[in-house]
Write a protein that holds these residues in place. Structure first.
Motif, PDB file in Angstrom:
ATOM      1  N   ASP A   1      -8.974   4.265  -2.894  1.00 54.92           N
ATOM      2  CA  ASP A   1      -7.972   3.222  -3.094  1.00 54.92           C
ATOM      3  C   ASP A   1      -7.971   2.843  -4.569  1.00 54.92           C
TER       4      ASP A   1
ATOM      5  N   LEU B   1      -0.758   5.142   7.524  1.00 50.54           N
ATOM      6  CA  LEU B   1      -0.804   4.049   6.553  1.00 50.54           C
ATOM      7  C   LEU B   1      -0.730   2.695   7.257  1.00 50.54           C
TER       8      LEU B   1
ATOM      9  N   CYS C   1       3.768   0.563   2.705  1.00 53.14           N
ATOM     10  CA  CYS C   1       3.607  -0.435   3.756  1.00 53.14           C
ATOM     11  C   CYS C   1       3.360  -1.789   3.105  1.00 53.14           C
TER      12      CYS C   1
ATOM     13  N   THR D   1      -4.039   0.379   7.075  1.00 50.10           N
ATOM     14  CA  THR D   1      -3.822  -0.829   6.284  1.00 50.10           C
ATOM     15  C   THR D   1      -4.113  -2.078   7.102  1.00 50.10           C
TER      16      THR D   1
ATOM     17  N   THR E   1      -3.202   4.675  -2.342  1.00 49.98           N
ATOM     18  CA  THR E   1      -4.315   5.016  -1.469  1.00 49.98           C
ATOM     19  C   THR E   1      -4.192   6.418  -0.891  1.00 49.98           C
TER      20      THR E   1
ATOM     21  N   TRP F   1       0.851  -1.187   0.000  1.00 49.10           N
ATOM     22  CA  TRP F   1       0.000   0.000   0.000  1.00 49.10           C
ATOM     23  C   TRP F   1       0.887   1.237   0.000  1.00 49.10           C
TER      24      TRP F   1
ATOM     25  N   ARG G   1      -7.816  -2.780   7.765  1.00 48.76           N
ATOM     26  CA  ARG G   1      -8.585  -3.312   6.637  1.00 48.76           C
ATOM     27  C   ARG G   1      -8.704  -4.833   6.697  1.00 48.76           C
TER      28      ARG G   1
END
Length: 289
Positions: A280, A79, A135, A83, A274, A33, A86
């Motif tokens: 995204d 981030l 990341c 991340t 993102t 990401w 999610r």
């Protein structure tokens, strides 16, 4: 306070109050990401990011000198939190995540167990430059990432710098590259690969000096060779080298345990760009060796 103006993202933020969940990476898959700091300009959005950080993280952000460094640190922590959240299917909010560090200082998530839910065994690593934050995430497998600007400038000659930090084989490889521009590019690629490997090991740079291992970078294969006197290093790793618009990004992932006769050792990689809470975009999906 970070001095950034409001813009159209304020309205988007109001319509996207939560993060969309994503399926976990498969056993031989890494997710990457990325945030481009220059694309995040909304003051309200940056303030929203500050709210999901821990008090210690906020203190660290504001302890940096200058708005640009503060913004980079804020985006890096944001981030990581957004991340990882999610992949919990909305069970754990970004601001509820807790972290610790191993003996050598590598961050790791500390899950809060909830009844009826088993947290995923996520591993992550973060890297950022002034113009990119990235990341990497895997399940069950250790991971390391490094990103470097393609135009990274060195204070010294490439070969002189390489002789200080790289293995003799790597110096020889660079010496055999006569074109100065290509030599510079190959140096940056090698640096990202070596740093990603050290970060994946999670033992710190003092336990894994760059000169103690060689990264063999060929067209179809990237592998690490450990020198015989390096007890802390291992060779059971896979690499991915990505050429992004302005950066090289290298990911190093621990090889999954393979059954006898299983020759399928390719690593699948998905890359997202993102702006957390706003948008995204999946920009790449590929198999690498």
């Amino acid at each position: 306070m970070l001095p950034f103006p409001n813009d159209i993202f304020t309205r988007k933020l109001l319509t996207v109050p939560s993060l969309p969940p994503y399926p976990l990476p498969s056993p031989r898959e890494a997710h990457l990401w990325c945030i481009v700091p220059d694309e995040v300009k909304c003051g309200s959005l940056l303030n929203q990011y500050l709210k999901i950080l821990s008090p210690c993280e906020r203190q660290a952000v504001f302890g940096l000198n200058g708005a640009k460094l503060q913004k980079g640190a804020l985006l890096a922590r944001t981030l990581v939190r957004t991340t990882l959240s999610r992949y919990t299917q909305s069970k754990i909010k970004p601001q509820s995540l807790r972290f610790s560090k191993n003996t050598y200082g590598k961050p790791q998530v500390v899950w809060q167990h909830e009844e009826g839910w088993i947290p995923p065994c996520l591993h992550f690593n973060i890297s950022h430059s002034s113009s990119l934050v990235a990341c990497a995430v895997t399940v069950d497998l250790q991971v390391g990432i490094d990103v470097e600007d393609k135009q990274r400038k060195l204070k010294h000659d490439v070969l002189s710098f390489a002789r200080r930090f790289f293995s003799p084989n790597e110096v020889e490889f660079l010496h055999g590259t006569s074109d100065p521009l290509i030599q510079q590019q190959e140096f940056v690629k090698l640096w990202t690969l070596k740093e990603a490997y050290v970060k994946a090991l999670g033992r710190g740079f003092s336990a894994a000096p760059f000169r103690n291992f060689t990264v063999r970078h060929q067209a179809s294969r990237i592998a690490v060779e450990v020198h015989s006197d390096s007890e802390n290093l291992t060779e059971n790793w896979q690499f991915a080298l990505l050429e992004l618009p302005t950066h090289y990004a290298s990911i190093c992932v621990e090889k999954a345990g393979e059954k006898e006769g299983d020759g399928n050792d390719s690593l699948k990689l998905k890359v997202w760009r993102t702006i957390p809470f706003v948008e995204d975009e999946c920009i790449s999906e590929t198999d690498v060796v």
